[in-house]
Design an enzyme around this catalytic site. Structure first.
Site, PDB file in Angstrom:
ATOM      1  N   GLU A 204     -16.096 -13.735   5.641  1.00  0.00           N
ATOM      2  CA  GLU A 204     -14.882 -13.734   4.812  1.00  0.00           C
ATOM      3  C   GLU A 204     -13.687 -14.045   5.973  1.00  0.00           C
ATOM      4  O   GLU A 204     -12.986 -15.097   5.695  1.00  0.00           O
ATOM      5  CB  GLU A 204     -14.615 -12.244   4.469  1.00  0.00           C
ATOM      6  N   ASP A 283      -9.753  -6.875  -4.916  1.00  0.00           N
ATOM      7  CA  ASP A 283      -8.676  -5.478  -5.038  1.00  0.00           C
ATOM      8  C   ASP A 283      -7.328  -6.225  -5.687  1.00  0.00           C
ATOM      9  O   ASP A 283      -6.765  -6.070  -5.216  1.00  0.00           O
ATOM     10  CB  ASP A 283      -8.621  -5.175  -3.715  1.00  0.00           C
TER      11      ASP A 283
HETATM   12  N1  ADE Z   1     -13.041  -3.858   1.072  1.00  0.00           N
HETATM   13  C1  ADE Z   1     -12.332  -3.944   0.022  1.00  0.00           C
HETATM   14  N2  ADE Z   1     -11.822  -5.342   0.048  1.00  0.00           N
HETATM   15  C2  ADE Z   1     -12.408  -5.874   1.022  1.00  0.00           C
HETATM   16  C3  ADE Z   1     -12.419  -7.176   1.468  1.00  0.00           C
HETATM   17  N3  ADE Z   1     -11.605  -8.194   1.089  1.00  0.00           N
HETATM   18  N4  ADE Z   1     -13.207  -7.349   2.338  1.00  0.00           N
HETATM   19  C4  ADE Z   1     -13.857  -6.373   3.139  1.00  0.00           C
HETATM   20  N5  ADE Z   1     -14.084  -5.286   2.534  1.00  0.00           N
HETATM   21  C5  ADE Z   1     -13.427  -4.831   1.603  1.00  0.00           C
HETATM   22 ZN    ZN Z   2     -14.756  -7.464  -1.152  1.00  0.00          ZN
END
Ligand code: ADE
Ligand code: ZN
Length: 341
Positions: A204, A283
């Site tokens: 990420e 989220d």
């Molecule tokens: N938990 C909630 N959102 C997240 C994200 N974008 N990356 C890693 N963990 C998470």
């Molecule tokens: Zn996530």
């Protein structure tokens, strides 16, 4: 220039959402209601203030606030309410199946809560929404590696010792910093022995070695994000050859500055490389997004056609852990969706 985003066509496509965190679905109004109910000082006094607080200059600031929100979920009914609420909202967007990531280690370790009432309440909330909409769902309790592996293992043992009927997989979320120095693999091994799938966030903010590590050490069958994978052709090949999907959340990547701009996002290149991509909202109120907005980003950033939208929806159904007969019924429905809409 492609045409304007066909929102109603995309809404009508049966879709699965495989990357959304239950705790990350708490919107400003719900956060204020939780604060009021539990006598907690809210981070801001009104919805506009909470929505401003839901702006981040990077992952560390996000994680701190995400964990604050998580700590405001106190009673089982809080969990039931947010699960039901999100499934009803997802249904409105044409989502037929949701796999919720649940920050189990944060609830059990940091907030010192027992798992059974939380799990039972989430299931009850999901069933309430299912009774009204027929939406399908599964749960992915996950590990938060900002906590030591030994503590995560203790928490996940409690999760795995309880009812697993609604659980489809064990996941890995949070920062990847401690993966390479601490041993999280026994948790995934135990999950597998219980017949559960494995998934993991990876690449990420970091690079392709996280993807390889997640696949090899955690047995990840899907990767959340994976946007850093392209730097290593061998890691890309691993995903493509094994059909391991990446559950990509373009709005989240922008909001957390994992990419500098839409033009810098690797989504088009991931599709070109043959990676099976699904879209998620991660989220959603924290990133001012929802699943249809994510399809709109893909439409604009990748110059996709309606058939491209249909393919992304198909990927999400095929990569889901829903029962095969349901997936095949949704695929039939998906193929019948009229592209003149
Ligand atoms: N938990 C909630 N959102 C997240 C994200 N974008 N990356 C890693 N963990 C998470
Ligand atoms: Zn996530």
């Amino acid at each position: 220039m492609n045409n304007s985003f066909p929102r109603e066509f995309v809404r009508a496509l049966p879709k699965a959402e495989l990357h959304v965190h239950l705790e990350g679905t708490v919107d400003a109004a719900t956060l204020l209601a939780l604060a009021e109910r539990h006598g907690i000082e809210p981070p801001a006094d009104d919805e506009a203030g909470i929505n401003a607080w839901y702006r981040f200059d990077g992952f560390p600031a996000f994680l701190e606030r995400y964990l604050t929100v998580t700590s405001m979920l106190r009673d089982p009914e809080d969990f039931a309410f947010i699960a039901e609420r999100y499934l009803l909202a997802a249904h409105q967007q044409g989502v037929v199946h949701v796999e919720f990531h649940i920050s189990a280690c944060a609830h059990l370790i940091e907030n010192n809560k027992p798992w059974p009432p939380i799990y039972d309440a989430i299931v009850a909330g999901c069933r309430r929404a299912e009774a009204v909409t027929r939406i399908s769902w599964g749960l992915i309790p996950d590990i938060s590696p900002h906590l030591p592996a030994s503590e995560c293992e203790r928490a996940m043992t409690k999760v795995l010792d309880h009812d697993l009927t609604g659980v489809v997989a064990v996941g890995m979320g949070g920062p990847a910093d401690t993966w390479f120095t601490d041993d999280f693999t026994p948790i995934f091994r135990r999950a597998k022995s219980e017949g559960l799938h494995s998934v993991s966030h990876a690449a990420e903010h970091g690079g392709p070695r996280e993807v390889v590590f997640a696949v090899e050490q955690f047995g990840a069958e899907r990767i959340q994000h994976g946007i850093g994978v392209l730097a290593d052709p061998a890691a890309v090949q691993l995903l493509v050859e094994r059909g391991i999907a990446c559950d990509v959340c373009p709005g989240s990547n922008l909001a957390l500055q994992a990419v500098d701009s839409p033009a810098a996002h690797p989504l088009p290149a991931m599709l070109d490389a043959g990676i099976k991509v699904t879209l998620g909202s991660d989220d959603p109120p924290m990133f001012q997004t929802n699943l249809l907005d994510e399809y709109e980003r893909a439409w604009n950033w990748c110059a996709l056609t309606k058939e491209g939208m249909r393919q992304l929806a198909a990927n999400s159904l095929e990569a889901s852990f829903a029962p095969a007969d349901r997936v095949s019924a949704w695929m039939t429905q998906l193929e019948a969706c009229d592209s003149d809409r």
